[in-house]
Enzyme design. Structure first.
Site: not given
Length: 358
Positions: A101, A169, A193
């Site tokens: 990511w 993030d 999530k």
């Protein structure tokens, strides 16, 4: 029978939240219609919107120096918005290359300006993180990924960056533990999530950084637009924000972030202890100091055994244990709403499987 969903996302949600949404979906609290049909300017939605924002501030103890935004486009849109707002064409930023990511965020930033990789985990196959980092002169900010869902590494302590804003993030571990929000120039997270279903992105941004946002940007891509309009510049993702608010109420009722952190650590420890107890059969490649409490990655002796493991677990009602296609192996995602019973069921199954096939 409800299955245990160990998928990295979209993740499992609290049953009580799903039931609350179901109860009010067709007709919301006597309105005569669903909330997702009503105007986003209605008093009913305004109450949901403001309550959700207030719960974010309460649970994360967001200081008055920071603004809370609810946007669309997922964390992926933020990968482009951040450099456009804070780095500008031809500028530079620092970044930690910690995994898949982080790589995506860096790739988008590099389309706007220069990205200085102050740490590159490639040499360690993305199994560890730096103790600290040194920022580069002229860098507009330092970007990190607080938890890598694919590689299973997680920052336990965040780097000191001095005058350089720290941007993170936190999509896969937001609301899973207390966070030092004042330390961040900006922290952002897709909802799917720990916060609710996909469709809304939480952005917490230091107010002084908003003054950097250039007026030359299209309206939606400018953070200042959303801050000035209380995240109501355009029609918000009503259902996702409503669901997020219900999840935040659930977190609060379960002891807040201290409570969910304790539970998350218990769940992760169950699985990591099982891996350690059968070290000749299971292997976690991640540095123990930075092993994620959200995403436990592990390998079995052969890929064939991994396939058997995933299939047998599915037969027992445990799904989503296949590792990401880019790295293979197995992965158990233990987000907030995964009950302790789910982690225990997985640990028991892992023990049985190791004894049967080891």
């Amino acid at each position: 029978m409800r299955k245990y969903n160990f998928s990295a996302g979209p993740s499992t949600l609290p049953v009580s939240v799903l039931e609350a949404l179901q109860k009010d979906l067709v007709e919301y609290q006597g309105m005569g219609l669903s909330l997702i049909e009503a105007s986003h300017r209605s008093p009913e939605y305004d109450a949901v919107h403001s309550t959700t924002l207030a719960l974010v501030k309460e649970l994360l103890q967001v200081p008055d120096t920071h603004e809370v935004l609810l946007l669309q486009g997922g964390a992926t849109l933020q990968f482009g918005m951040i450099p456009l707002n804070f780095m500008g064409q031809g500028g530079s930023c620092d970044a930690v290359m910690s995994g898949s990511w982080a790589k995506k965020a860096i790739a988008d930033s590099a389309k706007v300006g220069t990205v200085n990789k102050v740490f590159d985990g490639k040499d360690s196959s993305y199994t560890t993180l730096p103790d600290n980092v040194t920022t580069t002169a002229g860098a507009a900010y330092l970007h990190i990924t607080s938890n890598e869902t694919i590689e299973g590494v997680q920052w336990k302590n965040f780097p000191d960056t001095g005058d350089v804003p720290l941007i993170a993030d936190a999509s896969s571990d937001i609301m899973s533990r207390p966070l030092p929000i004042a330390k961040f120039g900006m922290i952002y997270a897709g909802a799917q999530k720990n916060l609710g279903p996909a469709g809304v992105t939480l952005v917490i941004i230091r107010k002084d950084l908003l003054e950097r946002c250039p007026d030359s940007l299209p309206a939606y891509l400018n953070y200042k637009t959303h801050a000035d309009k209380d995240s109501l510049y355009n029609t918000p993702p009503v259902f996702a924000i409503w669901a997020m608010g219900e999840v935040l109420k659930w977190i609060k009722s379960n002891g807040g972030l201290d409570g969910v952190q304790k539970l998350n650590e218990q769940k992760a420890q169950l699985v990591y202890d099982t891996i350690a107890a059968h070290g000749d059969f299971y292997r976690c490649p991640v540095d123990p100091e930075v092993r994620s409490t959200m995403n436990v990655v592990f390998r079995l002796p052969t890929e064939e055994l991994e396939k058997q493991f995933i299939a047998a677990a599915k037969d027992k009602g445990m799904i989503g244990l296949k590792g990401h296609r880019s790295v293979g192996g197995c992965r158990a995602s233990l987000y907030n709403a995964m009950p302790l019973e789910g982690a225990q069921a997985l640990a028991d199954f892992m023990t049985e499987f190791a004894k049967a096939h080891g």
